[in-house]
Design a protein around this motif. Structure first.
Motif, PDB file in Angstrom:
ATOM      1  N   GLN A 158       0.853  -1.190   0.000  1.00 46.81           N
ATOM      2  CA  GLN A 158       0.000   0.000   0.000  1.00 46.81           C
ATOM      3  C   GLN A 158       0.891   1.243   0.000  1.00 46.81           C
ATOM      4  O   GLN A 158       1.624   1.470   0.957  1.00 46.81           O
ATOM      5  CB  GLN A 158      -0.914   0.007   1.230  1.00 46.81           C
ATOM      6  CG  GLN A 158      -1.909  -1.136   1.252  1.00 46.81           C
ATOM      7  CD  GLN A 158      -2.870  -1.057   0.080  1.00 46.81           C
ATOM      8  OE1 GLN A 158      -3.425  -0.008  -0.207  1.00 46.81           O
ATOM      9  NE2 GLN A 158      -3.055  -2.178  -0.597  1.00 46.81           N
ATOM     10  N   VAL A 159       0.832   2.005  -1.052  1.00 40.12           N
ATOM     11  CA  VAL A 159       1.679   3.193  -1.193  1.00 40.12           C
ATOM     12  C   VAL A 159       1.020   4.366  -0.482  1.00 40.12           C
ATOM     13  O   VAL A 159      -0.118   4.734  -0.777  1.00 40.12           O
ATOM     14  CB  VAL A 159       1.924   3.522  -2.679  1.00 40.12           C
ATOM     15  CG1 VAL A 159       2.728   4.799  -2.820  1.00 40.12           C
ATOM     16  CG2 VAL A 159       2.616   2.353  -3.364  1.00 40.12           C
ATOM     17  N   SER A 164       4.540  14.738  -2.720  1.00 40.15           N
ATOM     18  CA  SER A 164       5.050  13.906  -3.811  1.00 40.15           C
ATOM     19  C   SER A 164       6.077  12.880  -3.337  1.00 40.15           C
ATOM     20  O   SER A 164       6.671  12.178  -4.142  1.00 40.15           O
ATOM     21  CB  SER A 164       5.664  14.787  -4.895  1.00 40.15           C
ATOM     22  OG  SER A 164       6.795  15.459  -4.382  1.00 40.15           O
ATOM     23  N   GLN A 165       6.281  12.798  -2.038  1.00 35.55           N
ATOM     24  CA  GLN A 165       7.264  11.862  -1.486  1.00 35.55           C
ATOM     25  C   GLN A 165       6.564  10.671  -0.838  1.00 35.55           C
ATOM     26  O   GLN A 165       5.445  10.779  -0.347  1.00 35.55           O
ATOM     27  CB  GLN A 165       8.135  12.571  -0.433  1.00 35.55           C
ATOM     28  CG  GLN A 165       8.889  13.771  -0.977  1.00 35.55           C
ATOM     29  CD  GLN A 165       9.869  13.379  -2.064  1.00 35.55           C
ATOM     30  OE1 GLN A 165      10.616  12.431  -1.930  1.00 35.55           O
ATOM     31  NE2 GLN A 165       9.855  14.128  -3.163  1.00 35.55           N
ATOM     32  N   LEU A 166       7.252   9.532  -0.809  1.00 36.55           N
ATOM     33  CA  LEU A 166       6.704   8.355  -0.142  1.00 36.55           C
ATOM     34  C   LEU A 166       6.843   8.490   1.370  1.00 36.55           C
ATOM     35  O   LEU A 166       7.798   9.083   1.868  1.00 36.55           O
ATOM     36  CB  LEU A 166       7.465   7.100  -0.599  1.00 36.55           C
ATOM     37  CG  LEU A 166       7.326   6.727  -2.069  1.00 36.55           C
ATOM     38  CD1 LEU A 166       8.262   5.578  -2.411  1.00 36.55           C
ATOM     39  CD2 LEU A 166       5.893   6.378  -2.401  1.00 36.55           C
ATOM     40  N   SER A 167       5.895   7.897   2.087  1.00 39.54           N
ATOM     41  CA  SER A 167       5.981   7.907   3.549  1.00 39.54           C
ATOM     42  C   SER A 167       7.105   6.972   3.994  1.00 39.54           C
ATOM     43  O   SER A 167       7.502   6.048   3.266  1.00 39.54           O
ATOM     44  CB  SER A 167       4.653   7.448   4.167  1.00 39.54           C
ATOM     45  OG  SER A 167       4.473   6.066   3.942  1.00 39.54           O
ATOM     46  N   GLU A 168       7.631   7.188   5.188  1.00 39.04           N
ATOM     47  CA  GLU A 168       8.694   6.324   5.730  1.00 39.04           C
ATOM     48  C   GLU A 168       8.225   4.873   5.812  1.00 39.04           C
ATOM     49  O   GLU A 168       8.984   3.953   5.521  1.00 39.04           O
ATOM     50  CB  GLU A 168       9.136   6.830   7.108  1.00 39.04           C
ATOM     51  CG  GLU A 168       9.934   8.120   7.065  1.00 39.04           C
ATOM     52  CD  GLU A 168      11.258   7.973   6.326  1.00 39.04           C
ATOM     53  OE1 GLU A 168      11.932   6.921   6.463  1.00 39.04           O
ATOM     54  OE2 GLU A 168      11.606   8.916   5.593  1.00 39.04           O
ATOM     55  N   ALA A 174       8.809  -1.300   1.229  1.00 40.54           N
ATOM     56  CA  ALA A 174       9.348  -1.590  -0.101  1.00 40.54           C
ATOM     57  C   ALA A 174      10.716  -2.266   0.011  1.00 40.54           C
ATOM     58  O   ALA A 174      10.997  -3.252  -0.682  1.00 40.54           O
ATOM     59  CB  ALA A 174       9.434  -0.313  -0.934  1.00 40.54           C
ATOM     60  N   TRP A 175      11.581  -1.760   0.894  1.00 40.02           N
ATOM     61  CA  TRP A 175      12.911  -2.369   1.090  1.00 40.02           C
ATOM     62  C   TRP A 175      12.792  -3.761   1.716  1.00 40.02           C
ATOM     63  O   TRP A 175      13.538  -4.671   1.354  1.00 40.02           O
ATOM     64  CB  TRP A 175      13.813  -1.471   1.929  1.00 40.02           C
ATOM     65  CG  TRP A 175      14.429  -0.395   1.091  1.00 40.02           C
ATOM     66  CD1 TRP A 175      14.089   0.916   1.058  1.00 40.02           C
ATOM     67  CD2 TRP A 175      15.466  -0.560   0.121  1.00 40.02           C
ATOM     68  NE1 TRP A 175      14.860   1.578   0.130  1.00 40.02           N
ATOM     69  CE2 TRP A 175      15.713   0.699  -0.453  1.00 40.02           C
ATOM     70  CE3 TRP A 175      16.210  -1.648  -0.317  1.00 40.02           C
ATOM     71  CZ2 TRP A 175      16.671   0.895  -1.434  1.00 40.02           C
ATOM     72  CZ3 TRP A 175      17.170  -1.443  -1.299  1.00 40.02           C
ATOM     73  CH2 TRP A 175      17.388  -0.191  -1.857  1.00 40.02           C
TER      74      TRP A 175
END
Length: 188
Positions: A158-159, A164-168, A174-175
């Motif tokens: 879930q993104v 415009s930045q991804l949340s921590e 993702a990692w």
């Protein structure tokens, strides 16, 4: 680049989103046809836009090139002064529900049918016969849309964004998934 293309290329650069760039091209009638719900991340107006037709729900990623001509006639006419060749032009026709990946080049006399995905950095130089997923240089068939959709449904991250930045949390997840995939693939 002539003044007409330069002016519209600058205007495309000033549009804040890919949807607004598609709307600009549609409103100014810079292509033969642009359907509804399209997104154009490219910012350079191709030459001979009247030779380009885009269907509904078409998404272009960054740095896609639409090439409606070639200028080999200039070189060939100098190579053989007896020749009087003219510029070669051709049309580009893109159906509905198409995604074109980043850095893809689509040449004249190419047709991308409805319900097609073109992978990043591909080279389309022909009429594709059926929808599905294509990639490569030159482009080749990879799988059906149904196969791709079934594979994509397995992706569950879930993104979440902050502007415009991804949340921590999204970055960490993702990692985590990337490292798990890396471990799985190294064990095979």
């Amino acid at each position: 680049m002539d003044w007409f293309r330069l002016k519209h290329t600058i205007c495309l650069c000033m549009q804040s989103t890919g949807f607004k760039r598609a709307d600009y091209i549609r409103k100014k009638k810079l292509f033969r046809h642009v359907g509804d719900h399209c997104m154009f991340m490219f910012r350079k107006l191709p030459l001979y836009g009247d030779l380009i037709s885009i269907g509904n729900n078409v998404f272009f990623a960054s740095n896609v090139s639409l090439v409606t001509h070639d200028v080999t006639h200039k070189m060939l006419n100098c190579y053989d002064p007896d020749l009087k060749l003219t510029e070669y032009i051709g049309c580009i026709d893109i159906g509905d529900n198409v995604f074109v990946g980043a850095k893809t080049t689509i040449l004249y006399n190419s047709r991308i049918p409805s319900n097609t995905i073109i992978g990043a950095n591909s080279f389309v130089n022909k009429k594709l016969m059926d929808g599905g997923v294509y990639a490569g240089s030159p482009v080749r068939y990879i799988c059906s849309m149904e196969e791709f959709l079934n594979k994509r449904k397995k992706y569950t991250l879930q993104v979440k964004r902050k502007k415009s930045q991804l949340s921590e949390a999204t970055i960490d997840e993702a990692w985590k998934q990337f490292n798990a995939l890396k471990e799985k693939n190294s064990g095979e």
